[in-house]
Scaffold this motif. Sequence first.
Motif, PDB file in Angstrom:
ATOM      1  N   ASP A 156      40.215  46.869  36.674  1.00  0.00           N
ATOM      2  CA  ASP A 156      39.939  45.526  37.055  1.00  0.00           C
ATOM      3  C   ASP A 156      41.263  44.766  36.835  1.00  0.00           C
ATOM      4  OD1 ASP A 156      39.067  42.775  36.846  1.00  0.00           O
ATOM      5  OD2 ASP A 156      37.207  43.846  37.323  1.00  0.00           O
ATOM      6  N   ASP A 157      41.382  43.858  38.028  1.00  0.00           N
ATOM      7  CA  ASP A 157      42.632  42.863  37.901  1.00  0.00           C
ATOM      8  C   ASP A 157      42.511  42.144  36.507  1.00  0.00           C
ATOM      9  OD1 ASP A 157      43.349  43.920  40.218  1.00  0.00           O
ATOM     10  OD2 ASP A 157      42.586  42.289  41.404  1.00  0.00           O
ATOM     11  N   SER A 158      41.176  41.774  36.035  1.00  0.00           N
ATOM     12  CA  SER A 158      41.542  41.098  34.760  1.00  0.00           C
ATOM     13  C   SER A 158      41.967  41.589  33.427  1.00  0.00           C
ATOM     14  CB  SER A 158      40.105  40.385  34.499  1.00  0.00           C
ATOM     15  OG  SER A 158      39.187  41.426  34.283  1.00  0.00           O
ATOM     16  N   GLN A 218      44.098  43.464  31.005  1.00  0.00           N
ATOM     17  CA  GLN A 218      45.685  43.228  30.349  1.00  0.00           C
ATOM     18  C   GLN A 218      45.776  44.521  29.552  1.00  0.00           C
ATOM     19  OE1 GLN A 218      47.910  41.179  31.355  1.00  0.00           O
ATOM     20  NE2 GLN A 218      46.453  40.497  32.794  1.00  0.00           N
ATOM     21  N   GLY A 246      35.523  42.960  32.260  1.00  0.00           N
ATOM     22  CA  GLY A 246      36.459  43.505  32.782  1.00  0.00           C
ATOM     23  C   GLY A 246      37.188  45.008  32.363  1.00  0.00           C
TER      24      GLY A 246
END
Length: 183
Positions: free
Chosen positions: A33-35, A37, A107
């Motif tokens: 997911d883009d969120s 990290q 996420g």
Amino acid sequence: MLEIKIHGENISLTDALKDYVNKRINKIERYLDDSVQAVAHVNLVVYPNKTGKAEVTIPLPYLTLRAEETSDDLYKSVDHVSDKLERQIRKYKTKVNRKSREKGYKGLEFLVNEDEAKNDANVDLDIVKTKQIQLKPMDDEEAVLQMDLLGHNFYVYENDKTGITSIVYRRNDGHYGLLKVNN
């Protein structure tokens, strides 16, 4: 975003090798997911017998992906590790995504389309046997001996000096490892 940290043992990391590792390991980012990290820790080792080992550990929220591979070519090892990580994600994506939604983890959804996942078998994670054990106080060496006598790959015990629950286990290289459980 997936950040990649590369460490080498018994090898000087060339720009070509770093670029290759980045290219192969960055393929994993498309499943996240883009969120999210995340930092991928890549350890490259060359042994005296000229074999190369690639280890990748990616700690994610509530989950850790890990794979390692040893072969006669370090680039081949990196390829195999990348492929292993992709297979792990595809194999476990349904279970991980369901658990993430149930527990409210944000996420952690693996982004895998059905075409990629259709050839991978659905994994059955049911516990089929339960044992209850009594932890015996002993030292580390005695625990290793007990594990070997039982023919097991690990042994859980209470350290007789510290009272800490510990686990000894047989490593792939034939040596032993020790885990100490902090309560």
